[in-house]
Design a protein around this motif. Structure first.
Motif, PDB file in Angstrom:
ATOM      1  N   ASP A   1      80.371 -19.799 -14.690  1.00  0.00           N
ATOM      2  CA  ASP A   1      81.087 -19.754 -15.964  1.00  0.00           C
ATOM      3  C   ASP A   1      81.646 -18.379 -16.302  1.00  0.00           C
ATOM      4  O   ASP A   1      82.679 -18.268 -16.975  1.00  0.00           O
ATOM      5  N   HIS A   2      80.963 -17.310 -15.849  1.00  0.00           N
ATOM      6  CA  HIS A   2      81.327 -15.963 -16.304  1.00  0.00           C
ATOM      7  C   HIS A   2      81.686 -14.996 -15.186  1.00  0.00           C
ATOM      8  O   HIS A   2      82.108 -13.870 -15.463  1.00  0.00           O
ATOM      9  N   GLY A   3      81.510 -15.410 -13.940  1.00  0.00           N
ATOM     10  CA  GLY A   3      81.872 -14.534 -12.838  1.00  0.00           C
ATOM     11  C   GLY A   3      80.881 -13.404 -12.618  1.00  0.00           C
ATOM     12  O   GLY A   3      79.770 -13.399 -13.159  1.00  0.00           O
ATOM     13  N   TRP A   4      81.301 -12.440 -11.822  1.00  0.00           N
ATOM     14  CA  TRP A   4      80.434 -11.312 -11.460  1.00  0.00           C
ATOM     15  C   TRP A   4      80.132 -10.458 -12.687  1.00  0.00           C
ATOM     16  O   TRP A   4      81.051 -10.018 -13.378  1.00  0.00           O
ATOM     17  N   PRO A   5      78.847 -10.210 -12.990  1.00  0.00           N
ATOM     18  CA  PRO A   5      78.508  -9.410 -14.169  1.00  0.00           C
ATOM     19  C   PRO A   5      79.047  -7.977 -14.045  1.00  0.00           C
ATOM     20  O   PRO A   5      78.952  -7.361 -12.993  1.00  0.00           O
ATOM     21  N   GLU A   6      79.582  -7.483 -15.120  1.00  0.00           N
ATOM     22  CA  GLU A   6      80.152  -6.137 -15.127  1.00  0.00           C
ATOM     23  C   GLU A   6      79.089  -5.093 -14.775  1.00  0.00           C
ATOM     24  O   GLU A   6      77.991  -5.100 -15.334  1.00  0.00           O
ATOM     25  N   GLY A   7      79.411  -4.231 -13.854  1.00  0.00           N
ATOM     26  CA  GLY A   7      78.525  -3.137 -13.471  1.00  0.00           C
ATOM     27  C   GLY A   7      77.457  -3.507 -12.471  1.00  0.00           C
ATOM     28  O   GLY A   7      76.702  -2.631 -12.025  1.00  0.00           O
TER      29      GLY A   7
ATOM     30  N   ALA B   1      78.224 -21.714  -6.374  1.00  0.00           N
ATOM     31  CA  ALA B   1      78.793 -20.907  -7.454  1.00  0.00           C
ATOM     32  C   ALA B   1      79.484 -19.663  -6.912  1.00  0.00           C
ATOM     33  O   ALA B   1      80.429 -19.151  -7.520  1.00  0.00           O
ATOM     34  N   PHE B   2      79.045 -19.189  -5.745  1.00  0.00           N
ATOM     35  CA  PHE B   2      79.637 -17.984  -5.160  1.00  0.00           C
ATOM     36  C   PHE B   2      81.077 -18.210  -4.697  1.00  0.00           C
ATOM     37  O   PHE B   2      81.807 -17.245  -4.441  1.00  0.00           O
ATOM     38  N   THR B   3      81.512 -19.458  -4.581  1.00  0.00           N
ATOM     39  CA  THR B   3      82.877 -19.723  -4.125  1.00  0.00           C
ATOM     40  C   THR B   3      83.913 -19.314  -5.167  1.00  0.00           C
ATOM     41  O   THR B   3      85.102 -19.207  -4.849  1.00  0.00           O
ATOM     42  N   GLY B   4      83.490 -19.072  -6.406  1.00  0.00           N
ATOM     43  CA  GLY B   4      84.409 -18.631  -7.442  1.00  0.00           C
ATOM     44  C   GLY B   4      84.626 -17.136  -7.458  1.00  0.00           C
ATOM     45  O   GLY B   4      85.390 -16.628  -8.293  1.00  0.00           O
ATOM     46  N   LEU B   5      83.950 -16.413  -6.560  1.00  0.00           N
ATOM     47  CA  LEU B   5      84.057 -14.957  -6.519  1.00  0.00           C
ATOM     48  C   LEU B   5      85.083 -14.522  -5.483  1.00  0.00           C
ATOM     49  O   LEU B   5      85.330 -15.220  -4.496  1.00  0.00           O
TER      50      LEU B   5
END
Length: 247
Positions: free
Chosen positions: A167-173, A186-190
């Motif tokens: 839902d939110h992608g890779w967390p910032e930082g 879920a990693f396929t969205g990265l």
């Protein structure tokens, strides 16, 4: 008075139980053992195997059928209703078996404190004393299986869920990301560039399967392997670690 001990049992390998966990199981007046249907009967069998190896004297075991969570758009509402239903079953089983009170034990995958709802369900039981016996987590077993460190030097680690990643992608930082409770891919969205993955299914168990490599190269193999394993066993428990900038 009823005391409910929530006992972390790791990923299902009896060797992962702590001495404290073994003592708590042997000290119980009743052990709760959930069943999740024929397609997940292996999960109950693993718990029975643990008891067969750990118990030094007979302890009554009460098996019960776990209700299924409703599949609806209101995810949190569905989860809360599901937890209410499970708590009601626990109370019914415990009251019937121990009308005068006593010590109850429930084995929990991994550790009761990490992405597990058993403590939230137990909080619904009212006047019941809760005791937690920590267990080895799948995070630890995954990193041990791949012989890697959880964190890079002086860098943080983020632990999240497949739903959050999707839902939110890779967390910032974030540099290192551990993903639990992913229903698949879920990693396929990265953007796979500069990402390395260490994936494991049934980690620490006899049927353990591990895959590691650049995400761009192994993503499809992980998806295919996961689908095959789920079809073979009827259920799957997997976890993975993603890291940026790893050669």
């Amino acid at each position: 008075m009823i005391t409910l001990s929530l006992i972390g049992i790791g990923t299902g390998n009896p060797d992962h139980l702590t001495a404290e966990a073994a003592r708590a199981l042997n000290a119980a007046d009743l052990i709760l053992l959930p069943r999740k249907g024929e397609d997940k009967s292996d999960l109950a069998d693993v718990r029975r195997l643990i008891l067969a190896q750990v118990l030094t004297a007979p302890v009554p075991v009460a098996e019960y059928d776990t209700p299924e969570r409703a599949d609806q758009t209101d995810y949190l509402g569905a989860v809360n209703d599901w937890h209410d239903a499970i708590a009601a079953i626990w109370l019914e089983v415990i009251t019937a078996a121990l009308p005068q009170g006593g010590k109850v034990a429930l084995m929990v995958w991994g550790d009761p404190s990490l992405y597990d709802s058993t403590l939230r369900i137990a909080a619904r039981l009212g006047d019941v004393a809760i005791r937690v016996i920590p267990g080895i987590t799948s995070v630890q077993v995954l990193t041990a299986a791949h012989a890697i460190t959880l964190n890079t030097l002086a860098a943080p680690v983020t632990i999240t869920t497949g739903r959050q990643l999707r839902d939110h992608g890779w967390p910032e930082g974030a540099v290192t990301l551990v993903v639990m409770l992913d229903k698949g891919g879920a990693f396929t969205g990265l953007d796979p560039a500069d990402l390395t993955i260490w994936w494991g299914a049934y980690v620490g168990m006899p049927q353990q399967v591990l895959i590691h490599g650049p995400l761009a190269e192994v993503s499809e193999r992980i998806l295919a392997t996961r689908a095959r394993l789920r079809a073979e066993h009827g259920w799957i428990m997997d976890i993975y670690l993603l890291r940026k900038g790893c050669p």
